[in-house]
Design a protein around this motif. Structure first.
Motif, PDB file in Angstrom:
ATOM      1  N   SER A 187       0.828  -1.204   0.000  1.00  0.00           N
ATOM      2  CA  SER A 187       0.000   0.000   0.000  1.00  0.00           C
ATOM      3  C   SER A 187       0.863   1.255   0.000  1.00  0.00           C
ATOM      4  N   ASP A 190      -4.086   4.869   1.329  1.00  0.00           N
ATOM      5  CA  ASP A 190      -5.349   4.210   1.636  1.00  0.00           C
ATOM      6  C   ASP A 190      -6.409   4.620   0.621  1.00  0.00           C
ATOM      7  N   ILE A 192     -10.030   3.461  -1.919  1.00  0.00           N
ATOM      8  CA  ILE A 192     -10.472   2.534  -2.963  1.00  0.00           C
ATOM      9  C   ILE A 192     -10.700   3.330  -4.242  1.00  0.00           C
ATOM     10  N   ASP A 398      -7.420  -1.488  -4.035  1.00  0.00           N
ATOM     11  CA  ASP A 398      -7.746  -1.434  -2.608  1.00  0.00           C
ATOM     12  C   ASP A 398      -6.477  -0.987  -1.893  1.00  0.00           C
ATOM     13  N   SER A 400      -5.914   0.236   1.093  1.00  0.00           N
ATOM     14  CA  SER A 400      -5.737  -0.176   2.483  1.00  0.00           C
ATOM     15  C   SER A 400      -5.145  -1.575   2.575  1.00  0.00           C
ATOM     16  N   GLN A 403      -4.038  -4.332  -2.394  1.00  0.00           N
ATOM     17  CA  GLN A 403      -4.464  -5.297  -3.407  1.00  0.00           C
ATOM     18  C   GLN A 403      -4.956  -4.584  -4.665  1.00  0.00           C
ATOM     19  N   HIS A 405      -7.292  -5.557  -8.159  1.00  0.00           N
ATOM     20  CA  HIS A 405      -8.160  -6.518  -8.848  1.00  0.00           C
ATOM     21  C   HIS A 405      -8.265  -6.098 -10.308  1.00  0.00           C
ATOM     22  N   TYR A 416     -16.834  -3.798  -3.784  1.00  0.00           N
ATOM     23  CA  TYR A 416     -16.062  -2.563  -3.637  1.00  0.00           C
ATOM     24  C   TYR A 416     -16.928  -1.319  -3.807  1.00  0.00           C
ATOM     25  N   LYS A 419     -18.122  -0.900  -0.470  1.00  0.00           N
ATOM     26  CA  LYS A 419     -17.066  -0.359   0.394  1.00  0.00           C
ATOM     27  C   LYS A 419     -16.887   1.138   0.183  1.00  0.00           C
ATOM     28  N   SER A 423     -17.062   3.925   2.874  1.00  0.00           N
ATOM     29  CA  SER A 423     -15.964   4.881   3.012  1.00  0.00           C
ATOM     30  C   SER A 423     -16.488   6.310   2.991  1.00  0.00           C
TER      31      SER A 423
END
Length: 755
Positions: A187, A190, A192, A398, A400, A403, A405, A416, A419, A423
């Protein structure tokens, strides 16, 4: 050995004609395998495609039972076809049924065929499928026939990658090339981000695969190789190329590969088999990449990057295309690159850029810091992602979790999206805290400030409730510009920043360039270790015109207001005194000219070079305030390059030795009654911020996104018992309790929110 009818060049011409015919996809594929069988004098030619579920499906055949098409499947590693797909290597047998890996499928009727030749169909080193020819009579397929099949597979790979192929795929499935992939990285920031891939260094698209004139194509290849070698030699012979620099080592590797006869012979052989020069480069690099990706030796895998770069250089010469600079971005663009410098990132349209993914880089590299300053979601060390994605692919970062995708499934995408909604609620929760004083439960006032470098960041002061700007990185303006910013351009930028900040303090750090902060119009010699070389205030004092112009711009921009200037990378007190003299001379010059001067001027020193830890009682009386640059301080204390993930992650920045060093600065500032601010990345991470507060640091400067989580922790914090506990731990020797473990216990005991 049975010879082919017309050789690969005749076959490739026939394939090109077939590709141009108005045929349905299945009919075209059926005709192609028929042409290959005829050209190879084979009883059977079959084409298997690797699906996203790991199965190899028979897509077309000439010679096997027609009803087995789209019905027969093999798993990766199963049977001879599965073995070729998993190892990405050709396989030639004169008695296939006796091979231990042979797997008979009765629906195909292949039991009567003995001879077997199979080759992988590759694109960017990834297996797309397997092309097979078989004969009833026992025969040996030689190297020429294997090479001809590999050449044909190059054309098939492009066909599989096109949208025309999609209607052959069963509903609910896809080819492996386009299957969803997940990468675990490191990371940088942070958050998304959902968007579409934009490759920073897009691959050259080969349009013409088949040679009209092989002699002409070989001449084109020879000329392109000569041109590329000359350009590499010119870079190596450049006067500012130091003998032992990393850049030189890379170019030496390029030169070695560019002159390797084996590599050149493989390219020439591919052309002789009927491919164009560009297609030959792609074909050979596909084979090389497939083999090297399956190696476990990290040195060999590292060389793969060199070969990829060299092949791309050669393709650009052949196609006469330059590496693209700034491009038009789609909305919600996610930039994907092997690595890049901060100046390159700043060239992109920040309104459309949402995130950054790198194959390399560390979380404290300057490009990561700039990404945070731009508010981008960013992840590094996503291994091999560049070769596995295409511009336009869907992608989710992602931050945080570190990752990425690639081509996410609808379920993952919906997760997501949910999410992001959560968020947004969390951000609303933090926004509700912005007007609350940042004071611990036991009454300790903690000043929270922004790190910034762009005027576009500064309106967020109102959103976060930060007390001001603890660090404004002035070098970003220089890195964005194509030429040295003039005096008035600098004045306008600094004045605008002060206007937006209003009554809140803003600390301008003097130009900190060098290392990986490259400014193209300020030429300097290449250095073996640029992080510890000709950079920052060293460069400024050596080029006084540059330093004086920036100081004058800051003084003029203040227009009678208060001004805070921070001197970076001070190695010893003498350097700070020299810088003060430059500032005072410029002040006097403005007074004589009748220009307004700042109503109050404060000069601070940045503590980031370890030698200054031994001159704290000398620097403190000279400075009005001090700031700690933890990124450089930690890397110099640990002799661990912060941009090198192999070593940068080995040392906890709040481990006992590092925390003791930082406490030296805090204690000295207290003795001399001088404000001290942490401006490094440590301040914006909850556990690290807690460690800093535990040793008496009460001024923390961080990225805007970190203000909310840190303030929430502060408001719930009973600091005094943690300070006592950490102080006791720091007095113990090397066998004492780890600070991170100790703080984790306190977080649980006080039930602290940690973002």
């Amino acid at each position: 050995m049975v010879t082919t009818i017309g050789g690969p060049r005749v076959l490739l011409r026939q394939l090109r004609e077939t590709m141009a015919e108005p045929l349905a996809s299945q009919a075209r594929l059926d005709k192609i395998v028929g042409l290959i069988a005829e050209n190879m004098r084979a009883d059977v030619c079959s084409f298997y495609v690797l699906r996203d579920d790991g199965a190899l499906e028979l897509f077309a055949t000439k010679g096997l039972k027609a009803e087995s098409v789209h019905m027969t499947t093999l798993r990766l590693g199963e049977g001879l076809v599965g073995l070729i797909a998993s190892e990405a290597e050709p396989l030639s047998l004169d008695d296939a049924p006796s091979h231990p890996g042979f797997a008979y499928r009765p629906e195909t009727g292949e039991d009567k065929y003995n001879s077997f030749l199979g080759v992988p169909v590759l694109r960017a080193g990834q297996t797309l499928g397997v092309l097979v020819v078989q004969n009833a009579e026992r025969r040996h397929y030689g190297e020429d026939e294997t090479e001809a099949m590999l050449t044909t597979a190059t054309i098939l790979a492009e066909m599989v990658a096109t949208s025309d192929f999609d209607n052959l795929i069963k509903p609910g499935s896809d080819i492996d090339l386009r299957r969803p992939r997940m990468f675990n990285g490191v990371s940088f920031t942070d958050g998304i981000a959902l968007g579409t891939v934009v490759l920073h260094d897009p691959r050259v698209v080969v349009v013409n695969f088949i040679a009209e004139d092989t002699d002409a194509e070989k001449l084109r290849l020879d000329n392109a190789l000569a041109s590329m070698r000359v350009s590499i030699d010119a870079m190596l012979d450049h006067g500012d190329m130091q003998p032992s620099s990393d850049h030189r080592e890379i170019l030496e590797t390029y030169r070695m590969f560019a002159n390797d006869r084996g590599w050149v012979n493989r390219l020439t052989e591919a052309i002789e088999n009927g491919l164009s020069a560009e297609a030959a480069v792609e074909r050979v690099q596909n084979d090389t990449r497939a083999r090297m990706l399956r190696q476990t030796d990290p040195y060999i895998r590292d060389r793969l990057h060199d070969l990829d770069d060299l092949a791309n250089r050669l393709l650009r010469v052949l196609t006469n295309t330059n590496q693209q600079g700034q491009r038009e971005l789609p909305d919600n663009a996610i930039l994907v690159a092997r690595n890049m410098g901060p100046a390159e990132l700043l060239e992109y349209d920040r309104k459309k850029l949402r995130g950054l993914v790198l194959e390399e880089g560390g979380s404290t590299a300057h490009v990561a810091i700039v990404a945070r300053s731009l508010g981008l979601v960013a992840v590094g060390q996503a291994d091999s992602i560049v070769s596995m994605c295409e511009t336009g692919d869907d992608i989710i970062i992602d931050g945080s979790a570190g990752q990425v995708h690639l081509r996410p499934t609808p379920d993952v995408e919906q997760t997501y999206i949910d999410k992001v909604r959560i968020s947004a609620k969390r951000r609303a929760h933090y926004a509700a805290l912005k007007d609350k004083p940042s004071v611990t439960k036991d009454g300790v006032d903690i000043t929270l400030l922004h790190n910034s470098g762009l005027v576009a960041d500064l309106p967020m002061l109102d959103d976060t409730g930060a007390a001001g700007v603890g660090l404004f990185r002035t070098e970003l303006q220089f890195m964005i510009a194509s030429k040295l910013p003039r005096l008035q351009e600098q004045v306008d930028l600094y004045a605008e920043a002060m206007e937006i900040a209003g009554d809140r303090p803003i600390v301008f750090r003097l130009l900190d360039i060098g290392g990986d902060k490259v400014v193209p119009y300020l030429r300097s010699m290449a250095e073996e270790n640029p992080a510890m070389g000709y950079r920052s205030i060293r460069l400024g004092l050596d080029r006084p015109g540059l330093l004086r112009t920036q100081v004058r711009a800051l003084l003029l921009a203040a227009r009678g207001r208060q001004l805070k200037i921070l001197v970076p990378m001070v190695t010893e007190t003498f350097e700070f005194r020299q810088t003060k003299l430059v500032v005072f001379k410029e002040m006097e010059r403005l007074r004589r000219a009748g220009e307004p001067v700042p109503s109050r001027l404060e000069l601070g020193a940045m503590v980031e070079v370890p030698s200054l830890l031994f001159e704290l009682d000398q620097i403190m009386p000279e400075a009005d305030f001090v700031s700690i640059g933890s990124n450089d301080l930690v890397q110099f204390l640990t002799a661990a390059d912060r941009a090198n993930p192999r070593v940068s992650k080995n040392y906890d920045p709040i481990g006992l030795p590092r925390l003791r060093a930082i406490r030296l600065v805090v204690d000295a500032a207290r003795r001399h009654n001088k404000p001290v601010t942490m401006c490094g990345e440590l301040a914006g991470r909850p556990m690290e911020a807690l460690a800093l507060m535990a040793i008496g640091m009460t001024r923390l400067s961080m990225g805007p996104a970190s203000i909310g989580p840190i303030k929430e922790m502060v408001l719930n914090l009973d600091l005094k018992p943690i300070q006592d506990s950490v102080a006791a731990a720091l007095t113990v020797g090397a066998d004492g309790v780890a600070i991170r473990e100790l703080l984790t216990e306190w977080v649980e005991k006080q039930n602290l929110p940690m973002g």
